[in-house]
Every structure is written in structure tokens, then in C-alpha cells.
Design a protein around this motif. Structure first.
Motif, short mmCIF file in Angstrom:
data_model
loop_
_atom_site.label_atom_id
_atom_site.label_comp_id
_atom_site.label_asym_id
_atom_site.label_seq_id
_atom_site.Cartn_x
_atom_site.Cartn_y
_atom_site.Cartn_z
N ALA A 194 18.88 103.00 94.13
CA ALA A 194 19.47 103.71 94.73
C ALA A 194 21.19 103.41 95.10
CB ALA A 194 19.99 103.86 96.52
N LEU A 195 22.22 102.69 94.84
CA LEU A 195 23.19 101.90 95.07
C LEU A 195 23.77 101.74 93.54
CD1 LEU A 195 24.81 102.13 97.99
CD2 LEU A 195 22.56 102.67 98.60
N GLY A 209 22.41 102.56 91.30
CA GLY A 209 22.82 104.28 89.87
C GLY A 209 24.12 104.78 90.74
N ALA A 210 24.04 104.84 92.41
CA ALA A 210 25.36 105.67 92.87
C ALA A 210 26.05 105.18 92.15
CB ALA A 210 25.03 105.29 94.41
N VAL A 237 27.56 103.60 89.77
CA VAL A 237 27.33 103.65 87.84
C VAL A 237 27.62 105.28 87.54
CG1 VAL A 237 26.14 103.71 85.71
CG2 VAL A 237 25.59 101.64 87.55
N ALA A 238 26.97 106.05 88.29
CA ALA A 238 27.01 107.10 88.61
C ALA A 238 28.72 108.04 88.75
CB ALA A 238 26.01 108.48 89.18
#
Lengths: 174, 426
Positions: free
Chosen positions: A69-70, A72-73, A75-76
Motif C-alpha cells: 500500500a505505502l 504503491g502510494a 510511486v503513485a
């Protein structure tokens, strides 16, 4: 929801480093995704085939999930893929638009930094406690939040310096 | 005052273009500081929001959906839908709706549905003379069906946000009939517009083709049976079913369809990790925001206010639907469910509305929000795939909004639609 364009980066060492960090975060997030599937898959197999539910799968799966989650967040944030309300920015004149985008990136930077610092403090506070079902320290649960927060702050700072010309969520309006 | 800071800061940050998850987190920090609470609360609540057992199913279903999408299942489901309804007026429009309903059962996600079906169907429809706005509007509205069929991960989120006491198996069953009604309403709408615009009709490929394509698509469809049947029968939990879905998706796409190579697999991992990051970050921030709302007793105040405003069940449903629809237009599904469930579920219960039926209502109005500006993620996905500006889509989408609105009203006022199947299966 995937990036539809090349992600611009600063030139030189900073750019190489940030791109490398972004790749590393994606790899870590992907490993978390696969790890989560394997740990939970093993849980099903052990429960139904071996008739013995292991206690370590759930805390480990949760750790993998927070990591995914973190990372991925973060990179987003670099790709500016997080959902946001763009109506105001779209109707504003270009200078105001740039200011609004900079403000949004500053808020993201501040939240990332806060997560990094407070997450680190919580990790230190809980390091001596053992995670139930594993021999791992409980504080480890806060590591992804702290690390992810630091990356979020770093990538938001990068976007302040090198903005995305057309963020992914605005491409549709071209 | 603290409530004003929490909601005011959120609204202002959102309006200024700060991403939803970060607006929620920053507004929470502002309220935490104003209330004199330790700032660590934010990190603790975010971690407990993300790191909850019920949430594990969400990234796993996203991963399974991504694997199925890239592994060739969407084309086979489209092939089956094409054989079944391609010969009706507005042929490919009808195929689009039915394929979305099938794929929704594989992915449980409206965005995945719009990407998978839209990516294939929109170019095909445009190539066969359908207008781009029609192709995109059919795609994005039919993606709503995915929110109501198992394994809808938003239903899992709703169950968790409702305190975990609402049966996921019941929610999965409850969405099926409304999904059928929604698909039918959209097919009728697609038909009427196709007739008005004079779109071509395709020939019926014959019964043999239907059977052949059904066999080809059946491994994908079996996933729905596996997940829904397993959870419904109490054989495994929603989280376990999600892990099974991932393993099954890998086996089918690698060994049966032979479409998923190592490069595709890596892209699936990265893609689903990014999607998970965006969704779970919003969920974590919404959890901190929701915790503060409970601390400030906002849900109790909402129950009292709505009881005073609306004397009857009919009125309260109308008011809640209007508020939820308004909120859904600028808030993504995950945060909306986390924030609104603790506020509105007690109101619904106070007026004798079944929590399972209310869950389906939440899915529907949240889904309409996903296809409505300014923050309509499915609308943006469709617009990007179809290369049609949002403004142009808005000019011709209204018949589909009308159809979705009618279904929302039917589900709101006819409890039978959502409660019959879960009760019949008990």
C-alpha cells in the motif's frame, strides 16, 4: 489507472537516484503483492489440506499489505495518479493553475514527512514488543508507513521541482 | 468548532486540488492539532485502517482481476456476450453491457471492468460505426454492475466499515438481483438509443457458436462460482476466497489460456500494486478521518438530525440517497464507504432498513458517483480509452443516468430486490 506517459525526472544524479528509488518501491510493492498471495494461499492450503492453521500467515500478510500500500502510494505520487478534484485547476488561468498544483504537492509533501517522522517514532516505541504469531518486532508494522511517507515526501518534492506536464488524470481532457 | 475544522479543511483542500487521500489526512491532522490530541493518532489510525484483516481481500481481488484482465479472460467473456446478444439492436452496445456483467463477476471492480471491457469494446464499436460517446457511455455505466456482483471488494469494505457484523456472503448474494435489473435497464437504454441513432444489427452466429464460446469462457466464469459459492456455503472466508482467486487466475491464464508470460505477470504485479497503493492510502486516511468523526460524535448527531428532518422511512431513504449521491460525485468509493457507513448505517437501522439492503444502496449511489464529474474515476478511464472529452460524454450520458437512477430508486424502495436471494439461500 496506469501511467500513460514517461515520468519526467531531474537530470543528473538526482534524477537517476529518484528513478532508481521509484523502481525499487515498485519492486517492493510487487513483492508485497506476491508475498501476500503466497502467505494467504499457504494459510488456505494448511487449513484445508494439512488441517493445521499456522499463526504467522496473518501478521505477515498484513505486513506485506502495508508495504504494498505505502510503496504503491509513493510511486503513485511520483506519477500523480492519486484521484483529485481538478475542476478548479482546469478553469483557473495558467499561473493560478501552477500555484494550485504546487500547493497540492506541498500538502502531499507535508503529509509524507509527517508519516515518515511519526511512523518512525511509533516504530521505535513498539520495537521491543513481539508481533503475535511471529518472532518479529511489533514496531515493524510501522516501518512501511515511515518509509513510504519518506518516499511520498521525496517524490512530492521532485514534482515541485519537475512537474508532470500533463498529469495522468488530466490526460482525458486533452 | 472541531467538527467545522475537520470538514472545512477537507472541503477546502479538496477544492484546491489536493488528492482525496491527502486531503483526508491533512484535515485529520488539522483537527487533531486543534483538539490537542497527540499527532501520532493519525499514524495509528491510518495503520489500523490499512492493516486490518478484512482488507486483505481487497488487494488480492484487485490482483486476481488484473491477472484475468491481461490473461485473455475479457476477450472470451466478450466473445460469449457477443454470441448471446450481438444480434440485438445496438449489437455491440448490448454485448458491452453483458460482458461487463460477466467480467464484473471476475474482477468485482468497476475500474477494472471499464478498463478490461472498454479497452476491447470501445475500439471495436467505433470501427463498426458506433459513435464514440455512445461506446464510452455504455462502457462506463455498465461497469456499475461490477460493484454489485461478487467478488465486489467495495462490499467487503462496507462490511468492515459497518463493524464487521454484516455478512459478506449475504452482501454478495444481495447484489445479484439488482445487478441483473441494472444490466437489463442499461440494455434497454442502449437499445433505445441504438434504434434512434440507426446503428447496425449483427447476424446471430448460431447455437453452436454460443456453446463453443461458453466453453471457452467457462474457466473465467467458474471463478465467480468458486468465490461466491465458497463464501456463501461457509467453506472459506472472503479473504481465503481472494487468495484462491489469485491462484486460480494464475493457473487459468498460464496453463489453460496460455496468455500470461513472465513480462505480463510482472506488469500485473506492478499495476495491481499501484492500484492497491492508491486505494488503501485513501482507505487509511479515511479511517483516521472516520475515527475523528466518531470521537466528535458526528454519527450520533447525524442520526438525531435526520430523525428530525425525515419522519418516515421513505423520506429518510430519499434524503440519504441525495446526500450520498452528492458526496459520491467528489469522493471516491473507498473513502466514501469508510466515512459514510458509520454515519448513515445507524440512521438506516433506526428506520428499520436492513443493513444488507443499505449496502447495495451504498454500492449503487457510489457507482453513479464513479461516472459523474468532478471525481469520477470510471468516467476518466472511459474517457481516456475512448479519447472523448468528459464534456462531450456528459451531453449524451443522461439516458444512462436516468436508467441507473431508476434502478437506485427500485433498490431503495423494494427491499425484496436485495433481500430475497440472501434470505432464500439461508
Amino acid at each position: 489507472m496506469h501511467a500513460t506517459q514517461a515520468v519526467p525526472a531531474p537530470t543528473g544524479l538526482a534524477g537517476t537516484l529518484l528513478t532508481g528509488l521509484s523502481h525499487a518501491a515498485t519492486v517492493l510493492a510487487a513483492i508485497g503483492m506476491v508475498g501476500m498471495s503466497l502467505a494467504e494461499g499457504w494459510q488456505v492450503f494448511a487449513r484445508y489440506v494439512l488441517n493445521d492453521s499456522p499463526g504467522w500467515t496473518e501478521p505477515l500478510t498484513l505486513l506485506f499489505m502495508t508495504t504494498t500500500a505505502l510503496m504503491g502510494a509513493a510511486v503513485a505520487v511520483r506519477r500523480e495518479m492519486h484521484f483529485r478534484f481538478i475542476a478548479l485547476a482546469q478553469v483557473a488561468p495558467p499561473r493560478v493553475q501552477a500555484l494550485l498544483n504546487a500547493f497540492a504537492r506541498l500538502v502531499v509533501l507535508a503529509i509524507g514527512a509527517a508519516l515518515a517522522i511519526w511512523g518512525w517514532d511509533l516504530m521505535a516505541d513498539n520495537w521491543s514488543i513481539t508481533m503475535p504469531g511471529t518472532a518479529l518486532p511489533e514496531g515493524l508494522n510501522y516501518l512501511p508507513l515511515s518509509l513510504g511517507g519518506a518516499l511520498i515526501a521525496l517524490f512530492a518534492a521532485e514534482r515541485l521541482v519537475v512537474p508532470l506536464p500533463t498529469p495522468d488524470h488530466m490526460v482525458v481532457e486533452d | 468548532m472541531d467538527i467545522a475544522i475537520l470538514f472545512g479543511a477537507f472541503a477546502i483542500l479538496l477544492l484546491l486540488g489536493v488528492p482525496v487521500g491527502f486531503s483526508l489526512a491533512a484535515a485529520s491532522v488539522a483537527a487533531i492539532v486543534a483538539m490537542g490530541l497527540p499527532p501520532m493518532v493519525l499514524v495509528q489510525q491510518m495503520t489500523s485502517g490499512i492493516s486490518s484483516t478484512a482488507m486483505i481481500a481487497i488487494p488480492l481481488f484487485i490482483f486476481a482481476g488484473e491477472l484475468m484482465m491481461r490473461g485473455g479472460i475479457s476477450e472470451r467473456l466478450i466473445g460469449l456476450a457477443s454470441a448471446l446478444v450481438g444480434h440485438l439492436r445496438g449489437g455491440l452496445g448490448q454485448v458491452n453491457v453483458l460482458a461487463s456483467a460477466f467480467f464484473g463477476g471476475v474482477s468485482g471492480s468497476a475500474i477494472a471492468d471499464a478498463s478490461a471491457i472498454g479497452g476491447t469494446m470501445i475500439p471495436q464499436m467505433v470501427a463498426r460505426g458506433f459513435d464514440r460517446d455512445y461506446a464510452v457511455n455504455v462502457t462506463i455505466t455498465s461497469a456499475l454492475v461490477a460493484l454489485m456482483v461478487p467478488p465486489s471488494h467495495n462490499m467487503i469494505l462496507y462490511s468492515a466499515a459497518g463493524g464487521g457484523g454484516i455478512s459478506i456472503a449475504d452482501l454478495f448474494a444481495a447484489g445479484i438481483l439488482p445487478a441483473v435489473v441494472m444490466a437489463a435497464a442499461l440494455m434497454v437504454t442502449a437499445y433505445l438509443i441504438a434504434r434512434k441513432r440507426g446503428y447496425a444489427v449483427e447476424p446471430f452466429p448460431g447455437l453452436a457458436a454460443v456453446v463453443r464460446r461458453f466453453i471457452s469462457a467457462s474457466p473465467g466464469l467458474l471463478l465467480v462460482v468458486l468465490v461466491f459459492g465458497g463464501v456463501r456455503a461457509g467453506i472459506f472466508t472472503a479473504v481465503e476466497s481472494a487468495a484462491i482467486a489469485v491462484v486460480y487466475a494464475v493457473i487459468i491464464t498460464v496453463a489453460v489460456y496460455r496468455r500470461l508470460g513472465w513480462k505480463d505477470f510482472k506488469e500485473c504485479c506492478a499495476g495491481s500494486a499501484h492500484t492497491t497503493g492508491i486505494i488503501l492510502f485513501m482507505i487509511g486516511a479515511a479511517s483516521a478521518f472516520g475515527w475523528l468523526m466518531s470521537y466528535l460524535q458526528v454519527p450520533a448527531a447525524a442520526v438525531a438530525a435526520l430523525k428530525a428532518m425525515a419522519g418516515t422511512k421513505v423520506m429518510v431513504l430519499l434524503i440519504m440517497n441525495v446526500i450520498l449521491l452528492a458526496l459520491s460525485t467528489f469522493m471516491d468509493m473507498g473513502p466514501k464507504i469508510i466515512i459514510c457507513t458509520p454515519i448513515f448505517l445507524p440512521v438506516a437501522k433506526a428506520f428499520g432498513i436492513d443493513p444488507v439492503q443499505f449496502g447495495v444502496i451504498m454500492m449503487l449511489n457510489g457507482g453513479i458517483g464513479l461516472i459523474t464529474p468532478p471525481i469520477g474515476s470510471v468516467l476518466f478511464v472511459g474517457s481516456a480509452i475512448g479519447k472523448v472529452p468528459v464534456g462531450q460524454l456528459m451531453r449524451s450520458i443522461w439516458p444512462f443516468y436516468l436508467a441507473a437512477g431508476v434502478v437506485l430508486m427500485l433498490v431503495s424502495y423494494i427491499p425484496f430486490l436485495s433481500l430475497w436471494l440472501p434470505n432464500a439461500m439461508k
